[in-house]
Design an enzyme around this catalytic site. Sequence first.
Site, mmCIF file in Angstrom:
data_model
loop_
_atom_site.group_PDB
_atom_site.id
_atom_site.type_symbol
_atom_site.label_atom_id
_atom_site.label_comp_id
_atom_site.label_asym_id
_atom_site.label_seq_id
_atom_site.Cartn_x
_atom_site.Cartn_y
_atom_site.Cartn_z
ATOM 1 N N GLY A 210 0.816 -1.208 0.000
ATOM 2 C CA GLY A 210 0.000 0.000 0.000
ATOM 3 C C GLY A 210 0.845 1.251 0.000
ATOM 4 O O GLY A 210 2.046 1.226 -0.299
ATOM 5 N N ASN A 211 0.218 2.367 0.320
ATOM 6 C CA ASN A 211 0.932 3.642 0.372
ATOM 7 C C ASN A 211 0.341 4.500 1.481
ATOM 8 O O ASN A 211 -0.596 4.094 2.170
ATOM 9 C CB ASN A 211 0.871 4.352 -0.985
ATOM 10 N N ARG A 212 0.874 5.708 1.640
ATOM 11 C CA ARG A 212 0.524 6.555 2.780
ATOM 12 C C ARG A 212 -0.688 7.456 2.538
ATOM 13 O O ARG A 212 -1.044 8.243 3.408
ATOM 14 C CB ARG A 212 1.717 7.445 3.154
ATOM 15 N N ALA A 277 -3.879 7.778 -4.866
ATOM 16 C CA ALA A 277 -2.547 7.207 -5.043
ATOM 17 C C ALA A 277 -2.731 5.738 -5.432
ATOM 18 O O ALA A 277 -2.982 4.891 -4.576
ATOM 19 C CB ALA A 277 -1.732 7.337 -3.761
#
Length: 401
Positions: A210-212, A277
């Site tokens: 995943g990402n932030r 994102a």
Amino acid sequence: MTSRKPRVVLGVSAGIAAYKVCELLRRLTESGHDVRVVPTRDALRFVGEPTWAALSGNPVTTEVWHGVDEVPHVRLGQEADLVFVAPATADLLAKAAHGLADDLLTNTLLTARCPVVFAPAMHTEMWEHPATQANVATLRARGAIVVEPASGRLTGKDTGKGRLPDPAELFEVARRVLARGGLDGDLTGRHVVVSAGGTREPIDPVRFIGNRSSGLQGYALARTAVARGARVTLVAANVALPDPAGVDLVPVGSAEEMRKAVLEAADGADAVVMAAAVADFRPADYRGSKIKKASGAEPEPIRLTKNADILAELGQRRGTGQVIVGFAAETDDVLANGREKLARKGCDLLVVNQVGESLTFGQADNAATILATEGDPTVVPRGAKEALADVVWDLVAARLK
């Protein structure tokens, strides 16, 4: 010398959701607005006059015959900075669309020369009825903002679309409309699609890549678009934020789920803003059971494969006159990478911002440079994410004209 408090007329029609509007009233008064509550006669069956008067600090009446010397049926609309009707029943929407004026609220709607917002609440069948939809279309064509109702539990055992949005989110709509300085909704009648959040690509039933991204910027874009009159479809990936009022929310998880949802929503939309994102890669092999940690052994490498490029696909499939906006999160060579991406993706605008530890992702503020296929870049200094959202919509609205 103190400035005048913004004047808000809070119209209340006869729906069970009237009790929720007490919270909206409290937020308006506590944030420094001078609020005059104007209920319909039957609305007082749900919440009484003493409650509205106590919470607003102003007298409450449903009749044009009270205080005739002050001509309230004309004065209230003339002096208001905003008229906000919640809940707006099917009956009230019909009267407003056809110019009927049989009480103080409907008279006020005819005399208002400020922004007018309706927040409908009713059973799904009533909301979807052709008569109601025609009345909503008429009001929007005249410049009114009609906030899409939420989906969820209604009265009794029924569920569906028709629920009054959360009062905190309705307050955000009111605040944003007032912040626009009384300008007409330049996105009225437009359908826009916004993506938000960060996709997660599963490795096994427990783990993911995943990402932030928190979804804050995408949600700011959705909220500001609603306040400017747009019909908004929000495709949100793994976001733990309150649903913005007036949006059709489509929750997704992975990049492929987002791709399908965005492409479906984009068909016929006036603008698409890809603020999410989206993971560039996903594990090539999904493990159906949790990967165990073997004692003393190194983990097996995770082989990755590319995800589809949603923004580039939107550029290839765009409809006539459709405006497409992308976001580029960069850590270095920010503008150079942004210009290359703008040329490659085929979008009209690219919002380029620098990301990193405690920068942009999960933060309340943002700074960006908006690149365009034509014209000079637009530099947006660091500030609230809704300020950046308004600049994006300014550029989109100019292209839609």
